[in-house]
Design an enzyme around this catalytic site. Structure first.
Site, PDB file in Angstrom:
ATOM      1  CB  SER A   1      -8.981 -12.572  -4.167  1.00 26.16           C
ATOM      2  OG  SER A   1      -9.363 -12.042  -5.405  1.00 26.16           O
TER       3      SER A   1
ATOM      4  CG  HIS B   1      -1.977   1.024   1.223  1.00 26.92           C
ATOM      5  ND1 HIS B   1      -1.886   2.209   1.914  1.00 26.92           N
ATOM      6  CD2 HIS B   1      -3.175   1.039   0.591  1.00 26.92           C
ATOM      7  CE1 HIS B   1      -2.992   2.912   1.721  1.00 26.92           C
ATOM      8  NE2 HIS B   1      -3.790   2.224   0.921  1.00 26.92           N
TER       9      HIS B   1
END
Ligand code: PLP
Length: 375
Positions: free
Chosen positions: A321, A120
């Protein structure tokens, strides 16, 4: 005194706009299927959980009793060692990551932090704030850390403590770094001075219900874990949960006691409302409810991938996912569905509120555009 009619009207208009904008997005991992009306009366009080949630304070207008229950719930979910965990409700995943890195740096001031390319964007800033030495590791095509590159890099620095910043659900492709594989690398070079932080912003509340269970939690070897509360669980105010092994926290609590303070969290004043939001959500849903939400999201993602492939779009996703990845789409559709795009790929995230009919509408829009292009 009340707001002028003009300003009251503006606020009303803004509320309507926000409602519409909330309805349309599908590209950010933020749940919108929540209701916390039972908590509204509490907005009248200056709730503040300042300080450590586990230590009593002279200030009593707090919700720390609820905060402790939230932390306990997640300690169990993340398989924290018995009576050896500590944590608090943060302002979001970023603060939890900052806390984990801070703890690591206090324990190993000379350590090097290793993190993948797909980490991130806030992590570089955190490392900069903490002035920590760090090395970026290559990612594999699916977004998971490249274990071979990690191995080679650690080999070159085997004389220094290793601080691993692992992802369980990267921002773009929801890839999950496998902590057990990372531990094998650290074992191979006999690195005893090690710390593993797990950034599970989105997936921390999904992983426990997946089969096979991803390797990302305390039982897998993490020393601290950060989760965002407003992502999979859902909150009107950003928040998160951070947990760490208590024995490690105690070591830095002492160093803070030295300056005459038992302030164990990052900020001073802390949100007293969001712990109630988390408490309400976990008690309303329970583990069973959260498991059903996770199952629904994974199934919707599977459906989305299939539907996109059926109109010739090269969609794919990581195993289990809820994020579906595909080549960048038109600006019009990116705008319409608020779909995040980076490095030529767009993703759609099947949060629990997303139903098949939402996907059908999106796929129909894409197909219409394709046909128009063909004409
Ligand atoms: C969202 C996210 C963060 C940041 O969390 P915030 O709650 O937005 O502060 C960090 N890491 C990953 C992988 C994320 O998806």
């Amino acid at each position: 005194m009340a707001l002028s009619p003009k300003l009251a009207k503006r606020l009303k208009k803004f509320t309507q706009e926000i409602r519409q904008k909330t309805e349309s997005y599908m590209g950010y991992p933020v749940s919108k299927d929540f209701e916390y009306e039972a908590l509204l009366p509490l907005l009248q009080y200056p709730l503040n959980n300042l300080g450590d949630p586990f230590i009593d304070s002279t200030w009593k207008v707090d919700s720390r009793e609820f905060e402790r229950e939230v932390i306990e719930f997640f300690a169990e979910l993340l398989r924290a060692p018995k009576n050896n965990w500590w944590g608090y409700v943060t302002n979001g995943g970023t603060e939890g990551n900052l806390y984990g890195l801070y703890l690591a740096r206090e324990l190993y001031p000379k350590g090097i932090c290793y993190f993948s390319q797909d980490t991130h964007y806030s992590v570089s800033k955190n490392l900069h704030l903490l002035n920590m030495r760090h090395i970026m590791i290559r990612s594999q095509d699916n977004g998971e850390i490249d274990y071979e590159d990690l191995r080679e890099t650690i080999r070159l620095h085997r004389d220094l403590p290793a601080i691993i910043f692992a992802n369980s659900g990267t921002t773009m492709t929801e890839a999950k770094d496998d902590i057990s594989k990372i531990r094998l690398i650290l074992d191979e070079f006999s690195i005893a001075n090690r710390y593993i932080h797990s950034d599970a912003a989105l997936c921390g509340a999904i992983n426990p219900f997946l089969e096979p269970r991803p390797h990302y939690d305390f039982a897998d070897g993490a020393d601290s874990i950060s989760i965002s509360g407003h992502k999979f669980i859902g909150s009107p105010i950003p928040c998160g949960i951070v947990l760490a092994r208590k024995e490690k926290v105690d070591r830095i609590a002492r160093s803070i006691a030295y300056i005459g303070c038992l302030d164990t969290t990052i900020t001073g004043s802390r949100n007293g409302f969001t712990p109630l939001v988390m408490w309400y959500a976990i008690n309303k849903w329970g583990k069973e409810g959260l498991a059903l939400r996770a199952k629904h999201s994974v199934e919707t993602a599977e459906y989305t991938e299939q539907q996109l492939k059926s109109i010739g779009i090269e969609a794919w996703r990581n195993h289990n996912s809820i994020t579906v990845v595909f080549p960048e789409i038109s600006d019009d559709l990116k705008e319409k569905y608020q779909l995040a795009t980076a490095n030529g790929i767009t993703h759609l995230i099947c949060m629990p509120n997303i139903q098949k009919h939402h996907i059908d509408a999106f796929v129909a829009d894409l197909e219409k555009e394709q046909k128009e292009k063909d004409v």
